[in-house]
Motif scaffolding. Sequence first.
Motif, short mmCIF file in Angstrom:
data_model
loop_
_atom_site.label_atom_id
_atom_site.label_comp_id
_atom_site.label_asym_id
_atom_site.label_seq_id
_atom_site.Cartn_x
_atom_site.Cartn_y
_atom_site.Cartn_z
N HIS A 160 6.35 19.25 25.40
CA HIS A 160 5.86 19.89 26.63
C HIS A 160 4.91 18.95 27.37
O HIS A 160 4.04 18.33 26.77
CB HIS A 160 5.10 21.18 26.31
N LEU A 161 5.11 18.88 28.68
CA LEU A 161 4.22 18.10 29.53
C LEU A 161 3.19 19.04 30.15
O LEU A 161 3.55 20.04 30.77
CB LEU A 161 5.01 17.41 30.65
N THR A 162 1.93 18.73 29.93
CA THR A 162 0.84 19.50 30.52
C THR A 162 0.18 18.63 31.59
O THR A 162 -0.20 17.49 31.32
CB THR A 162 -0.21 19.88 29.46
N THR A 163 0.08 19.17 32.80
CA THR A 163 -0.52 18.43 33.90
C THR A 163 -1.72 19.21 34.42
O THR A 163 -1.62 20.41 34.67
CB THR A 163 0.49 18.23 35.05
N SER A 164 -2.84 18.53 34.55
CA SER A 164 -4.04 19.13 35.14
C SER A 164 -4.15 18.64 36.57
O SER A 164 -4.02 17.44 36.84
CB SER A 164 -5.29 18.73 34.36
N ASP A 178 6.12 33.36 38.47
CA ASP A 178 7.10 32.28 38.33
C ASP A 178 7.47 32.07 36.86
O ASP A 178 6.60 31.78 36.04
CB ASP A 178 6.52 31.00 38.92
N GLU A 179 8.74 32.20 36.53
CA GLU A 179 9.20 32.04 35.15
C GLU A 179 9.14 30.59 34.68
O GLU A 179 9.11 30.34 33.47
CB GLU A 179 10.62 32.58 35.01
N LYS A 180 9.14 29.63 35.59
CA LYS A 180 9.09 28.21 35.21
C LYS A 180 7.69 27.79 34.76
O LYS A 180 7.54 26.83 34.05
CB LYS A 180 9.54 27.31 36.36
N ILE A 181 6.67 28.52 35.21
CA ILE A 181 5.29 28.20 34.86
C ILE A 181 4.96 28.93 33.56
O ILE A 181 4.97 30.16 33.50
CB ILE A 181 4.31 28.63 35.99
N THR A 182 4.66 28.17 32.51
CA THR A 182 4.41 28.78 31.20
C THR A 182 2.93 29.05 30.94
O THR A 182 2.59 29.76 30.02
CB THR A 182 4.95 27.89 30.07
N GLY A 183 2.06 28.48 31.76
CA GLY A 183 0.63 28.71 31.58
C GLY A 183 -0.14 28.12 32.74
O GLY A 183 0.32 27.21 33.41
#
Length: 58
Positions: free
Chosen positions: A26-30, A50-55
């Motif tokens: 998983h790629l997490t971007t701030s 939005d279903e594509k956004i997991t958090g």
Amino acid sequence: MAYCQKLFEKHRLKFIISKQQYTDGHLTTSWIVTGKSVRHEALMKDLMEDEKITGYQF
């Protein structure tokens, strides 16, 4: 990343990437996102639905 950028542009918010981390597939971007409060509220509504956004965190 481009997906989030389009969301920010849709709500006419300015943005820059402050950090990225790739872990367990998983790629997490701030992001640092600036603009009017009403535009941030509209963005948050879109992110929650939005279903594509997991958090997200703000």
